[in-house]
Design a protein around this motif. Structure first.
Motif, mmCIF file in Angstrom:
data_model
loop_
_atom_site.group_PDB
_atom_site.id
_atom_site.type_symbol
_atom_site.label_atom_id
_atom_site.label_comp_id
_atom_site.label_asym_id
_atom_site.label_seq_id
_atom_site.Cartn_x
_atom_site.Cartn_y
_atom_site.Cartn_z
ATOM 1 N N THR A 157 0.850 -1.185 0.000
ATOM 2 C CA THR A 157 0.000 0.000 0.000
ATOM 3 C C THR A 157 0.885 1.234 0.000
ATOM 4 O O THR A 157 1.705 1.423 0.899
ATOM 5 C CB THR A 157 -0.924 0.018 1.230
ATOM 6 O OG1 THR A 157 -1.722 -1.170 1.244
ATOM 7 C CG2 THR A 157 -1.833 1.240 1.191
ATOM 8 N N ILE B 69 1.555 5.155 0.282
ATOM 9 C CA ILE B 69 1.014 6.372 0.883
ATOM 10 C C ILE B 69 1.536 7.612 0.163
ATOM 11 O O ILE B 69 0.783 8.530 -0.159
ATOM 12 C CB ILE B 69 1.388 6.457 2.377
ATOM 13 C CG1 ILE B 69 1.051 5.146 3.107
ATOM 14 C CG2 ILE B 69 0.708 7.647 3.036
ATOM 15 C CD1 ILE B 69 -0.399 4.770 3.072
ATOM 16 N N GLY C 228 -1.922 6.153 -2.953
ATOM 17 C CA GLY C 228 -3.330 5.840 -2.787
ATOM 18 C C GLY C 228 -3.719 4.480 -3.316
ATOM 19 O O GLY C 228 -4.883 4.080 -3.199
ATOM 20 N N PRO D 29 -7.090 3.645 4.689
ATOM 21 C CA PRO D 29 -6.021 4.302 5.453
ATOM 22 C C PRO D 29 -5.996 3.929 6.931
ATOM 23 O O PRO D 29 -4.926 3.707 7.501
ATOM 24 C CB PRO D 29 -6.317 5.792 5.263
ATOM 25 C CG PRO D 29 -7.123 5.868 4.019
ATOM 26 C CD PRO D 29 -7.938 4.609 3.979
ATOM 27 N N ASP D 30 -7.177 3.884 7.578
ATOM 28 C CA ASP D 30 -7.172 3.621 9.022
ATOM 29 C C ASP D 30 -6.700 2.213 9.338
ATOM 30 O O ASP D 30 -6.013 1.975 10.325
ATOM 31 C CB ASP D 30 -8.562 3.874 9.625
ATOM 32 C CG ASP D 30 -9.659 3.087 8.929
ATOM 33 O OD1 ASP D 30 -9.396 2.526 7.849
ATOM 34 O OD2 ASP D 30 -10.771 3.019 9.470
#
Length: 204
Positions: free
Chosen positions: A76, A78, A103, A122-123
């Motif tokens: 992932t 960022i 993203g 994201p969380d």
């Protein structure tokens, strides 16, 4: 690391790197899950080797999950850009190389030898780094795996009916395992019995 790169390791994870790291190259080996904030260096790319995937960056922020025994490796991104090479030890014809943009979240399945893009959460990605255990519409199988790693326990669940069940839960730093088991019992209508570090989950 000596080059200024910062790495956070999740539970049941490890990083290996040579004593002369940064002198000739910046290469590490990852087993498990880690959050990387890589110091920029165009002349010496930062390379992360896992069992099924190799990541090459010059400087960026990303999360990489590559637990041994699991066919799926998830990256992932960022911030910045990373280049992924699937099956790095294979012949050129069997390799796959993909560049990711911020993203994006990508999953490589070594059993199927295919790549899929997942929803960026994201969380969930940042959660473990901030000592949060987060399940977002998660399968019972994933839930069991995460709990075992997070609390260093063994869970036995032989109930086929639970395989289709999904759960959403957020636990914050300092939350006790007993509270999570209470939530699971109420949400899934099951009974959780603890015996030392063993947990048995059964339908009521």
């Amino acid at each position: 690391l000596p080059d200024g790169t910062t790495i956070w390791l999740n539970s049941d994870s490890q990083i290996k790197y040579p004593l002369n790291f940064g002198k000739r190259n910046r290469t590490v080996e990852l087993t498990g899950e880690a959050w990387f904030e890589v110091t920029k260096n165009q002349r010496k790319p930062f390379i992360i080797k896992t069992r099924n995937l190799e990541v090459k960056v010059t400087g960026t922020i990303f999360n990489l999950r590559a637990y041994s025994g699991e066919p799926e490796t998830e990256a992932t991104l960022i911030e910045g850009e990373i280049e992924l090479t699937m099956n790095p030890g294979f012949s050129e014809n069997d390799k796959k190389t993909i560049k990711m943009n911020p993203g994006e979240s990508l999953i490589f399945n070594s059993n199927k030898n295919d790549v899929t893009y997942s929803n960026f959460k994201p969380d969930e990605i940042v959660g473990w780094k901030n000592n949060q255990l987060i399940f977002r519409d998660d399968s019972c199988e994933n839930l069991v795996t995460k709990i075992e790693r997070w609390y260093d326990v063994k869970i036995i669940c032989d109930e086929p009916a639970l395989k289709t069940q999904r759960l959403t839960v957020e636990l914050y730093q300092g939350e006790q395992l007993e509270r999570l088991l209470d939530v699971i019992e109420l949400a899934l209508h099951v009974e959780c019995k603890m015996n030392g570090n063993m947990i048995h989950i059964k339908l009521i």
